[in-house]
Write a protein that holds these residues in place. Structure first.
Motif, short mmCIF file in Angstrom:
data_model
loop_
_atom_site.label_atom_id
_atom_site.label_comp_id
_atom_site.label_asym_id
_atom_site.label_seq_id
_atom_site.Cartn_x
_atom_site.Cartn_y
_atom_site.Cartn_z
N THR A 24 -16.64 -37.70 -2.75
CA THR A 24 -17.77 -36.85 -3.12
C THR A 24 -17.43 -35.39 -2.83
OG1 THR A 24 -18.87 -36.74 -0.98
CG2 THR A 24 -19.30 -38.71 -2.32
N ARG A 25 -18.19 -34.49 -3.42
CA ARG A 25 -17.98 -33.05 -3.18
C ARG A 25 -18.36 -32.69 -1.74
NH1 ARG A 25 -15.28 -29.55 -6.67
NH2 ARG A 25 -16.54 -30.24 -8.42
N GLY A 26 -19.17 -33.51 -1.10
CA GLY A 26 -19.59 -33.24 0.28
C GLY A 26 -20.97 -32.60 0.33
N ALA A 27 -21.51 -32.46 1.54
CA ALA A 27 -22.85 -31.91 1.72
C ALA A 27 -22.84 -30.40 1.50
CB ALA A 27 -23.36 -32.23 3.11
N GLY A 28 -23.92 -29.92 0.89
CA GLY A 28 -24.01 -28.49 0.62
C GLY A 28 -25.45 -28.06 0.55
#
Ligand code: PXG
Length: 285
Positions: free
Chosen positions: A94-98
Motif C-alpha cells: 500500500t502507499r501507506g498512511a497519509g
C-alpha cells in the motif's frame, strides 16, 4: 492455531493484523498486489510474480521499501510459519498512511502485507464440464487511463464486470477493450483454439500479462502447437473450437458456453484438456 499475517517485517495473528484507516491503499486503492499459488511449499513462478509487482509499483511511482530478494524470503517464511504447502498467497503493497488527500507525497511508510491461506478451489465440476461465461458492457480500463498491466489495488473496473457476470448467472465475465476487441475476464486471461491453433489477445489489447498465460503459451509451444497473440473479436470466440481461461486461482479452466452460444461441441476440448494435464504436471511434479 490462528493464521499468521506478515505486515512490514512482523508476523501478527490474523485477529491482530491491522492497517491504518488513513492508509491510501484503503482511501484510494493506491497500491499494488499479487495473487500467487504455492505447490508443495514452493511458490509457482515466484520470480515472475515479484517482477510484476515491482513493475506495477514502479509504474505508479510507489517505492517498495524492501528488496525483491528480501520479499521473496518473507513470502517463503510466512508460508512456513503457517505450515502451508499448497496455498494461495496475497502480496500487497500500500502507499501507506497519509492525510485525507490524494497527494501521495503526504503519505509515509508504505506497508508490505503477506497473507497466506488455504486455497479455495472452483468446484471440480467446472473443470470437468466447463464454465459458461458472458461478455459484459463494462469495458476494461483504457490503457491510457490506468494500464491493465498494473495490478493495482483499485479493482473496481473488474468488480463491476464481475457483478454483471454474476447477475447473468456466470462466475466469470468476459471484458472487451475500448476498441471492442476481446480483452480478458475479471481475474483470468482467455484463450481460444481454432483450426488447431491456440489464440489469445496480445498484451497491447489492454490486459494483464498473466503468469499462468505465459506458462500455458510455453506449454502449448513445447507440445508443437502454433500460438498466436492476435486481436480477437466476440465473433472469433463464438466460432472457436475450444475456449479456456487461465489464472493463478483458477489455473486452466475450460469454457463451453459464451453469450449462450455453445463453443465447439459443448464439452471441454481435447487441446484444452491436454493443456490442463500439462499444467498439472508442471505445477505438481
Ligand atoms: N487478468 C486479470 C485482470 C487478473 O486479475 C489474471 C488475468 C491472471 O493472471 P495470473 O498472473 O494470475 O495468471 C488476473 C489475476 C481471485 C483473483 O481471487 C484472481 C486474480 C487477481 C486477484 C484475485 O480470483 N487474477
Amino acid at each position: 492455531m490462528s493464521l499468521k499475517i506478515y505486515i512490514s517485517g512482523t508476523l501478527y495473528d490474523k485477529e491482530d493484523a491491522k492497517i491504518s484507516v488513513y492508509d491510501h491503499g484503503l482511501l484510494y486503492g493506491d497500491g499494488v498486489f499479487e495473487g500467487m499459488r504455492s505447490y508443495g511449499g514452493k511458490v509457482f513462478r515466484h520470480g515472475e510474480h515479484l517482477e510484476r509487482l515491482y513493475n506495477s509499483a514502479k509504474a505508479i511511482w510507489l517505492q517498495i521499501p524492501i528488496a525483491k530478494a528480501e520479499l521473496e524470503t518473507a513470502v517463503n517464511d510466512t508460508l512456513v510459519a503457517n505450515g502451508i504447502e499448497d496455498g494461495y498467497i496475497r502480496l500487497i503493497v500500500t502507499r501507506g498512511a497519509g492525510s485525507l488527500g490524494l497527494d501521495p507525497n503526504r503519505t509515509s511508510d508504505p506497508q508490505v502485507i503477506i497473507i497466506t491461506d488455504h486455497i479455495s478451489l472452483y468446484p471440480t465440476e467446472y473443470y470437468e464440464n466447463g464454465l459458461e461465461i458472458v461478455s459484459v458492457s463494462t469495458i476494461r480500463n483504457h490503457p491510457d487511463a490506468l494500464s491493465p498491466r498494473v495490478k493495482s489495488l483499485n479493482y473496481l473496473n473488474n468488480i463491476l464486470a464481475k457483478i454483471e457476470g454474476l447477475q447473468a448467472g456466470c462466475v466469470e465475465a468476459l471484458m472487451l477493450n475500448h476498441k471492442g476487441e476481446i480483452a480478458e475476464c475479471t481475474g483470468d486471461n482467455i484463450f481460444l483454439v481454432s483450426h488447431g491453433e491456440v489464440l489469445t489477445p496480445p498484451i497491447d489489447a489492454g490486459i494483464l500479462e498473466g503468469i499462468t498465460r505465459d506458462a500455458v503459451i510455453e506449454l502449448a509451444k513445447s507440445s508443437g502447437l502454433a500460438v498466436r497473440e492476435i486481436p480477437l473479436t466476440k465473433h472469433d470466440v463464438y466460432i472457436a473450437d475450444e475456449c479456456f481461461l487461465t489464472g493463478s486461482a483458477a489455473e486452466v479452466i475450460p469454457v463451453v458456453k459464451v453469450d449462450s452460444r455453445v463453443i465447439g461441441n459443448g464439452r471441454p476440448g481435447t487441446i484444452t484438456r491436454d493443456l490442463i494435464a500439462k499444467f498439472h504436471e508442471l505445477t505438481r511434479s
